[in-house]
Design a protein around this motif. Structure first.
Motif, mmCIF file in Angstrom:
data_model
loop_
_atom_site.group_PDB
_atom_site.id
_atom_site.type_symbol
_atom_site.label_atom_id
_atom_site.label_comp_id
_atom_site.label_asym_id
_atom_site.label_seq_id
_atom_site.Cartn_x
_atom_site.Cartn_y
_atom_site.Cartn_z
ATOM 1 N N GLN A 132 -2.727 2.982 -0.029
ATOM 2 C CA GLN A 132 -2.051 3.584 1.119
ATOM 3 C C GLN A 132 -1.174 4.761 0.705
ATOM 4 O OE1 GLN A 132 -0.390 0.671 3.730
ATOM 5 N NE2 GLN A 132 1.048 2.091 4.693
ATOM 6 N N LYS A 133 -1.297 5.871 1.438
ATOM 7 C CA LYS A 133 -0.487 7.055 1.211
ATOM 8 C C LYS A 133 0.721 7.054 2.144
ATOM 9 C CE LYS A 133 -3.648 8.839 -1.558
ATOM 10 N NZ LYS A 133 -4.616 7.718 -1.576
ATOM 11 N N PRO A 134 1.834 7.700 1.745
ATOM 12 C CA PRO A 134 2.957 7.835 2.661
ATOM 13 C C PRO A 134 2.595 8.770 3.813
ATOM 14 C CG PRO A 134 3.358 9.069 0.644
ATOM 15 C CD PRO A 134 2.102 8.297 0.424
ATOM 16 N N GLU A 135 3.105 8.461 4.980
ATOM 17 C CA GLU A 135 2.760 9.237 6.175
ATOM 18 C C GLU A 135 3.147 10.705 6.041
ATOM 19 O OE1 GLU A 135 4.117 9.358 10.827
ATOM 20 O OE2 GLU A 135 4.053 7.400 9.838
ATOM 21 N N ARG A 136 4.210 10.998 5.290
ATOM 22 C CA ARG A 136 4.671 12.388 5.199
ATOM 23 C C ARG A 136 3.623 13.307 4.570
ATOM 24 N NH1 ARG A 136 7.875 9.787 1.146
ATOM 25 N NH2 ARG A 136 9.589 9.550 2.631
ATOM 26 N N VAL A 137 2.734 12.754 3.735
ATOM 27 C CA VAL A 137 1.675 13.580 3.146
ATOM 28 C C VAL A 137 0.696 14.032 4.224
ATOM 29 C CG1 VAL A 137 -0.268 13.606 1.541
ATOM 30 C CG2 VAL A 137 1.874 12.522 0.872
ATOM 31 N N ALA B 261 -10.262 5.038 7.064
ATOM 32 C CA ALA B 261 -8.950 4.923 7.698
ATOM 33 C C ALA B 261 -8.004 3.986 6.974
ATOM 34 C CB ALA B 261 -9.109 4.482 9.153
ATOM 35 N N GLY B 262 -8.519 2.986 6.264
ATOM 36 C CA GLY B 262 -7.631 2.066 5.573
ATOM 37 C C GLY B 262 -6.618 1.450 6.521
ATOM 38 N N ALA B 263 -5.344 1.551 6.168
ATOM 39 C CA ALA B 263 -4.272 0.990 6.990
ATOM 40 C C ALA B 263 -3.824 1.933 8.096
ATOM 41 C CB ALA B 263 -3.088 0.609 6.110
ATOM 42 N N GLY B 264 -4.550 3.024 8.301
ATOM 43 C CA GLY B 264 -4.347 3.860 9.473
ATOM 44 C C GLY B 264 -3.345 4.983 9.350
ATOM 45 N N LYS C 74 -12.117 -5.484 8.105
ATOM 46 C CA LYS C 74 -11.405 -5.975 9.282
ATOM 47 C C LYS C 74 -9.919 -6.184 9.002
ATOM 48 C CE LYS C 74 -11.482 -7.629 13.545
ATOM 49 N NZ LYS C 74 -10.166 -8.258 13.671
ATOM 50 N N GLU C 75 -9.577 -6.611 7.804
ATOM 51 C CA GLU C 75 -8.175 -6.836 7.453
ATOM 52 C C GLU C 75 -7.348 -5.567 7.634
ATOM 53 O OE1 GLU C 75 -5.490 -7.773 3.448
ATOM 54 O OE2 GLU C 75 -7.697 -7.871 3.358
ATOM 55 N N TYR C 76 -7.870 -4.442 7.134
ATOM 56 C CA TYR C 76 -7.130 -3.191 7.222
ATOM 57 C C TYR C 76 -7.237 -2.585 8.616
ATOM 58 C CZ TYR C 76 -7.338 -3.909 2.214
ATOM 59 O OH TYR C 76 -7.246 -4.462 0.955
ATOM 60 N N LEU C 77 -8.360 -2.803 9.267
ATOM 61 C CA LEU C 77 -8.509 -2.333 10.640
ATOM 62 C C LEU C 77 -7.435 -2.933 11.539
ATOM 63 C CD1 LEU C 77 -10.347 -0.780 12.700
ATOM 64 C CD2 LEU C 77 -11.534 -2.955 13.036
#
Length: 284
Positions: A223-228, A248-251, A271-274
């Motif tokens: 997971q990347k930080p949203e600010r990127v 999409a991973g964790a979105g 499905k877990e990450y979706l």
């Protein structure tokens, strides 16, 4: 090069319900459960404005794979993840996978659009080569410096403290959007390498830590930080554009697109990450 719009500062600009709908056979503002290479075939050519791709880096070992979706002549077969370890392929298979998803991304990207592709030393060179084979033109290679990167516990190599982000367009006439004034004058106070009023360079100092709300519903190992993602959007998109997120991973990228006032289409096989991603979007 197109410099048609100065992006706003990073405030939430959530798209209205009136902007929701469908593109081709896929609903907008939704993360679809399934394989990008299969499902993206429902999208028309040159129909999206922005692509943010965080593909598997092929950095893990030990998984079982079956090549079943997507094919390019001379580059192995098709691919499909069939195990929990989703980040391990033989090199020739990974090249075939990269060529296949990039070819679809190139097909659906508008001539005015941009594509951003994350990577590390494990896969960035392969992404670069695949783009050159397909005629996707690289605009810049970004070094994302992570000042708070995880230490090397073995003590047998240098501590990895950066990742790569390739900025590209589909090739041909250079019509891609670049919000140049924002790149100079926007608020990048969290970046110790960005001087106010100066041109943005290709080394970005963005901490890898995530805000509490980004992890409230669970997390993805890559997971990347949203600010990127918000920086990528602010540099190369406009409100109401359509952002495509193949992995999409964790979105995170979809949440960032929503907060920046874009519409989006995401894809995720797990499905877990979706579930995590959809819960995050509901709270955004």
């Amino acid at each position: 090069m197109s410099e048609t719009m100065t992006a706003t500062k990073p405030k939430s600009r959530v798209a209205s319900k009136a902007n929701e709908g469908a593109l081709g056979g896929l609903s907008l503002n939704e993360i679809h459960h399934g394989n990008f290479i299969e499902l993206v075939k429902a999208l028309p050519d040159r129909s999206v404005d922005l692509i943010i791709a965080d593909p598997p880096y092929n950095a893990s070992k030990g998984g079982a794979w079956s090549m079943q979706h997507g094919k390019l002549p001379g580059f192995g077969g098709d691919w499909k993840k069939i195990a929990e370890i989703w980040d391990d392929m033989p090199l020739d298979d990974y090249l075939a996978f990269t060529l296949t998803w990039l070819a679809e991304a190139q097909r659906v990207l508008k001539s005015t659009g941009s594509m951003w592709v994350h990577g590390t030393y494990h896969n960035a060179g392969i992404s670069n080569i695949a783009m050159q084979i397909l005629g996707v033109e690289i605009i810049n290679e970004i070094v994302w410096y992570k000042r708070n990167s995880f230490p090397n516990l073995s003590g047998r190599r240098l501590t990895a403290s950066h990742e790569t982000i390739i900025w590209a367009h589909r090739g041909g006439k250079r019509e891609y959007r670049f919000n140049y004034e924002h790149s100079k004058d926007g608020d990048f106070s969290h970046d110790n390498l960005k001087s106010a009023g100066k041109q943005m360079r290709t080394v970005w100092d963005i901490p890898n830590n995530k805000a509490k709300e980004e992890l409230a519903h669970g997390k993805h190992p890559a997971q990347k930080p949203e600010r990127v993602s918000r920086r990528l959007i602010q540099l190369s998109a406009a409100p109401n554009d359509i952002c495509l997120v193949p992995f999409a991973g964790a979105g995170t990228e979809c949440v960032a697109a929503k907060r920046e006032g874009l519409r989006f289409i995401g894809f995720e096989t797990e499905k877990e990450y979706l579930d995590i991603a959809r819960n995050r979007l509901e709270d955004s």
